[in-house]
Design a protein around this motif. Structure first.
Motif, short mmCIF file in Angstrom:
data_model
loop_
_atom_site.label_atom_id
_atom_site.label_comp_id
_atom_site.label_asym_id
_atom_site.label_seq_id
_atom_site.Cartn_x
_atom_site.Cartn_y
_atom_site.Cartn_z
N GLN A 1 -12.52 43.77 92.12
CA GLN A 1 -11.48 42.80 91.80
C GLN A 1 -11.39 41.63 92.78
O GLN A 1 -10.69 40.65 92.51
CB GLN A 1 -10.13 43.52 91.76
CG GLN A 1 -10.04 44.60 90.70
CD GLN A 1 -8.93 45.60 90.96
OE1 GLN A 1 -8.01 45.33 91.74
NE2 GLN A 1 -9.03 46.77 90.34
N SER A 2 -12.09 41.71 93.89
CA SER A 2 -11.96 40.67 94.90
C SER A 2 -12.46 39.32 94.39
O SER A 2 -13.54 39.25 93.79
CB SER A 2 -12.72 41.05 96.17
OG SER A 2 -12.63 40.01 97.13
N PRO A 3 -11.71 38.24 94.66
CA PRO A 3 -12.16 36.91 94.25
C PRO A 3 -13.10 36.26 95.25
O PRO A 3 -13.61 35.16 94.99
CB PRO A 3 -10.85 36.13 94.14
CG PRO A 3 -9.99 36.75 95.21
CD PRO A 3 -10.35 38.22 95.22
N VAL A 4 -13.33 36.89 96.40
CA VAL A 4 -14.14 36.27 97.44
C VAL A 4 -15.61 36.66 97.26
O VAL A 4 -15.92 37.70 96.66
CB VAL A 4 -13.66 36.66 98.86
CG1 VAL A 4 -12.17 36.38 99.01
CG2 VAL A 4 -13.98 38.11 99.17
N PRO A 5 -16.53 35.85 97.76
CA PRO A 5 -17.96 36.20 97.67
C PRO A 5 -18.25 37.48 98.47
O PRO A 5 -17.74 37.67 99.57
CB PRO A 5 -18.65 34.99 98.31
CG PRO A 5 -17.67 33.88 98.22
CD PRO A 5 -16.32 34.52 98.36
N ILE A 6 -19.09 38.35 97.88
CA ILE A 6 -19.45 39.62 98.51
C ILE A 6 -20.97 39.74 98.52
O ILE A 6 -21.63 39.47 97.52
CB ILE A 6 -18.85 40.82 97.76
CG1 ILE A 6 -17.33 40.69 97.66
CG2 ILE A 6 -19.22 42.13 98.45
CD1 ILE A 6 -16.68 41.74 96.78
N LYS A 7 -21.50 40.17 99.65
CA LYS A 7 -22.94 40.35 99.83
C LYS A 7 -23.21 41.77 100.30
O LYS A 7 -22.50 42.29 101.16
CB LYS A 7 -23.46 39.36 100.88
CG LYS A 7 -24.92 39.53 101.27
CD LYS A 7 -25.86 39.01 100.21
CE LYS A 7 -27.31 39.04 100.66
NZ LYS A 7 -28.21 38.48 99.63
N LEU A 8 -24.25 42.40 99.76
CA LEU A 8 -24.70 43.71 100.23
C LEU A 8 -26.10 43.55 100.82
O LEU A 8 -27.01 43.06 100.15
CB LEU A 8 -24.72 44.72 99.09
CG LEU A 8 -25.27 46.11 99.43
CD1 LEU A 8 -24.41 46.78 100.50
CD2 LEU A 8 -25.35 46.99 98.19
N ILE A 9 -26.25 43.95 102.09
CA ILE A 9 -27.55 43.95 102.77
C ILE A 9 -27.85 45.41 103.07
O ILE A 9 -27.13 46.05 103.84
CB ILE A 9 -27.50 43.12 104.06
CG1 ILE A 9 -27.02 41.69 103.77
CG2 ILE A 9 -28.87 43.10 104.74
CD1 ILE A 9 -26.70 40.87 105.01
N ASN A 10 -28.92 45.95 102.48
CA ASN A 10 -29.11 47.39 102.49
C ASN A 10 -30.50 47.81 102.94
O ASN A 10 -31.51 47.32 102.43
CB ASN A 10 -28.83 47.94 101.09
CG ASN A 10 -28.88 49.45 101.02
OD1 ASN A 10 -29.91 50.03 100.72
ND2 ASN A 10 -27.76 50.09 101.32
#
Length: 312
Positions: A234-243
């Motif tokens: 639900q977050s409106p902010v940009p999200i990045k996953l580095i895995n």
């Protein structure tokens, strides 16, 4: 790499609920604030290899959460994720921050999810309550974002069991090192200096006794799955996953679930890297993070140009 002695020398103490907390700031003064949140069972020193490069672009903030590293490790503490989020918000507010970015790992991912849940509620509310903090973006490294995909290591299962206090008491540096090597990439094992430093920080302030209490974050993840997974969705902010893809705890299998549950998933997979990307492949983590933020900036600039009035 910043050695442990140097890392500690630049630290400061923040008092939270009458408990001393190790904090560290650095980077470019006046730049966008970036909060780095460490994992279990280590500490903020996990970020030492990426600190110099990230500090060229951002004002950096990090701390050893309650029960970790050089911070207090009280016997009677429940070590709730919500309490760690309270600590972080209290410290950031004391620094005069209003908006900040997050880069988190492992246990820190769960704390970040709680911070995101609060941020979502504040944005949805007409009033921000007593806290004016706002998250601008979130980047996550390997961690148990979804309880159903978290493959706990044997030592974690034992610590969570009724044998937990005994397991914590008799854990040794050699056993910890073996556990770390099992979750690092085969080509990027922890160095002896890193093992020595991790162990010293775990043992600081009678820290072994806190290991069993801290591990209850695994139970909390199940209890709060709706809130914390919902925060990602639900977050409106940009999200990045580095895995790190070969992480047996939260590697490629977790990324698959992430893509299923998070819309427009932005993922950078690091081949042959294990559970600690910031330790194993620091430059790759920095590169992926800076690309993420650069894309944000381009999108923001484009939105401003579209919103600008057209001159006649």
């Amino acid at each position: 790499m910043i050695d442990l002695k140097t890392w500690r020398a630049a630290g400061e103490t923040f008092n939270f609920s009458q408990q001393p907390i190790f904090t560290r700031k650095g980077g470019r003064e006046g730049a966008a604030p970036l909060l780095l949140i460490h994992g279990y069972p280590t500490s903020s020193w996990d970020w030492n290899k990426v600190w110099p490069a990230l500090g060229e672009c951002y004002a950096l903030y990090t701390l050893d959460m309650l029960g970790f590293g050089d911070s207090a490790k009280p016997r009677d503490c429940a070590y709730r994720i919500a309490q760690q989020a309270d600590l972080i918000e209290a410290w950031l507010s004391s620094q005069g921050l209003r908006e900040y970015h997050i880069l988190a790992h492992d246990y820190g991912d769960t704390v970040a999810q709680e911070l995101m849940a609060r941020d979502n509620l504040r944005r949805a509310s007409k009033t921000a309550g007593g806290c004016r903090l706002r998250i601008a973006s979130v980047a996550l490294l390997n961690g148990g974002l979804f309880p159903e995909t978290h493959r706990a290591a044997l030592i974690q299962k034992l610590l969570l069991s009724p044998l937990g206090p005994l397991v914590a008491r008799f854990t040794t540096k050699e056993r910890m090192a073996a556990n770390l090597r099992a979750i690092f990439g085969a080509q990027t094992p922890p160095s002896q200096e890193e093992i020595d430093g991790f162990w010293e920080l775990i043992c600081q302030n009678n820290g072994k006794r806190a290991l069993q209490r801290l591990i209850n974050y695994m139970t909390q993840r199940k209890q709060n799955r709706s809130r914390w997974v919902g925060a990602l969705q639900q977050s409106p902010v940009p999200i990045k996953l580095i895995n790190g893809s070969v992480d047996p705890v939260s590697g490629a299998h977790m990324v698959e679930r992430y893509r299923e549950l998070v819309a427009n998933a932005d993922v950078t997979a690091l081949a042959n890297i294990g559970h600690y990307p910031q330790v194993e492949a620091p430059q790759a983590v920095v590169d992926a993070y800076l690309c993420f933020r650069a894309a944000q900036q381009r999108a923001a600039n484009g939105a401003r140009r579209q919103a600008a009035p057209v001159e006649s």
